[in-house]
Design a protein around this motif. Structure first.
Motif, PDB file in Angstrom:
ATOM      1  N   THR A 257       0.934  -1.138  -0.149  1.00 54.70           N
ATOM      2  CA  THR A 257      -0.038  -0.056   0.147  1.00 54.70           C
ATOM      3  C   THR A 257       0.815   1.075   0.062  1.00 54.70           C
ATOM      4  OG1 THR A 257      -1.856  -1.183   0.966  1.00 54.70           O
ATOM      5  CG2 THR A 257      -1.792   1.236   1.207  1.00 54.70           C
ATOM      6  N   THR A 258       1.792   1.386   0.874  1.00 54.08           N
ATOM      7  CA  THR A 258       2.731   2.386   1.035  1.00 54.08           C
ATOM      8  C   THR A 258       3.543   2.630  -0.207  1.00 54.08           C
ATOM      9  OG1 THR A 258       2.966   2.341   3.362  1.00 54.08           O
ATOM     10  CG2 THR A 258       4.743   3.646   2.254  1.00 54.08           C
ATOM     11  N   ILE A 259       4.061   1.425  -0.630  1.00 57.14           N
ATOM     12  CA  ILE A 259       5.040   1.444  -1.978  1.00 57.14           C
ATOM     13  C   ILE A 259       4.193   1.928  -3.278  1.00 57.14           C
ATOM     14  CG2 ILE A 259       6.120  -0.058  -3.754  1.00 57.14           C
ATOM     15  CD1 ILE A 259       6.922  -1.804  -1.528  1.00 57.14           C
ATOM     16  N   ASP A 260       2.873   1.394  -3.396  1.00 56.60           N
ATOM     17  CA  ASP A 260       2.221   1.935  -4.351  1.00 56.60           C
ATOM     18  C   ASP A 260       1.744   3.551  -4.499  1.00 56.60           C
ATOM     19  OD1 ASP A 260       2.107  -0.461  -5.635  1.00 56.60           O
ATOM     20  OD2 ASP A 260       0.124  -1.045  -4.885  1.00 56.60           O
ATOM     21  N   LEU A 261       1.845   3.924  -2.968  1.00 63.00           N
ATOM     22  CA  LEU A 261       1.603   5.345  -2.821  1.00 63.00           C
ATOM     23  C   LEU A 261       2.663   6.266  -3.161  1.00 63.00           C
ATOM     24  CD1 LEU A 261      -0.338   7.884  -1.500  1.00 63.00           C
ATOM     25  CD2 LEU A 261       0.769   6.935   0.590  1.00 63.00           C
ATOM     26  N   VAL A 262       3.855   5.737  -2.793  1.00 62.71           N
ATOM     27  CA  VAL A 262       5.047   6.540  -3.114  1.00 62.71           C
ATOM     28  C   VAL A 262       5.478   6.478  -4.577  1.00 62.71           C
ATOM     29  CG1 VAL A 262       7.574   6.622  -2.484  1.00 62.71           C
ATOM     30  CG2 VAL A 262       5.682   6.045  -0.718  1.00 62.71           C
TER      31      VAL A 262
END
Length: 206
Positions: free
Chosen positions: A165-170
């Motif tokens: 989730t965080t990786i796709d956000l960043v």
């Protein structure tokens, strides 16, 4: 980056693009020493394949765990690839918490500035190596748009367990073209394309 084709003489000419490249390494406990070793080796190999000079690609380097640190700026080793590789190779796995949001804020406010070597007429690229976990996810959400406004962000995941989730956000969109795993067979080629991209012009006779 737009690729322009001009047809004149039937000969293909290629030249490397110029960019300001920021590499960010996650040195927190969740990455672990073994994965960090693979990360560092990959980054050094990546630098080895880049044309670095004041008129070509410039490189900055950051690390983060409990705090974020700029190890060197875009204009620190502008004409010295050897010093860049030595500085990255000498970095160690410190462990600690993972404050990814602090790294994003620091990259936005301190790295991509004219004072520290950012060139307004060339593209900015970020290569972030991490597992995606952060001890302050709200800081990531509140700060990532500022970095994306200045640079195209690529993420390389470095562990088997990641916070997607965080990786796709960043990562910049689409995530499919901006997220890689360090152990995937195509990653080395993909990152080389990102950091050493060539624009080719085909010339054909009239």
């Amino acid at each position: 980056m737009t690729m322009k084709l001009k047809l004149i003489f039937g000969v293909t000419e290629c030249k490397s693009t110029v960019q300001d490249l920021l590499i960010i390494e996650d040195v927190s406990t969740s990455v672990g020493p073994r994965n960090y070793g693979k990360m560092k080796d990959f980054v050094v190999d990546t630098i080895r394949n880049i044309s670095i000079s004041s008129k070509k690609t410039n490189v900055a380097f950051m690390v983060f765990s409990d705090t974020a640190e700029v190890v060197f700026h875009l204009n620190t080793y502008r004409d010295n690839k050897t010093s860049i590789m030595e500085a990255i190779d000498s970095q160690t796995h410190t462990g600690g918490n993972s404050f990814l949001g602090d790294a994003i804020k620091l990259a936005t406010s301190e790295v991509f500035t004219e004072t520290n070597g950012d060139r307004s007429d060339v593209p900015n690229v970020v290569l972030l190596l991490t597992d995606g976990y952060s001890d302050a996810n709200e800081d990531v959400r509140s700060s990532i748009d500022g970095l994306k406004a200045k640079a195209e962000v690529f993420v390389m995941t470095v562990t088997d367990q990641v916070d997607n989730t965080t990786i796709d956000l960043v990562a910049s969109s689409p995530a499919l073209k901006h997220v890689f795993h360090i152990d995937a067979s195509e990653t080395a080629r993909s990152i080389k394309n990102v950091t050493s991209l060539q624009i080719c012009t085909d010339h054909m006779g009239r």
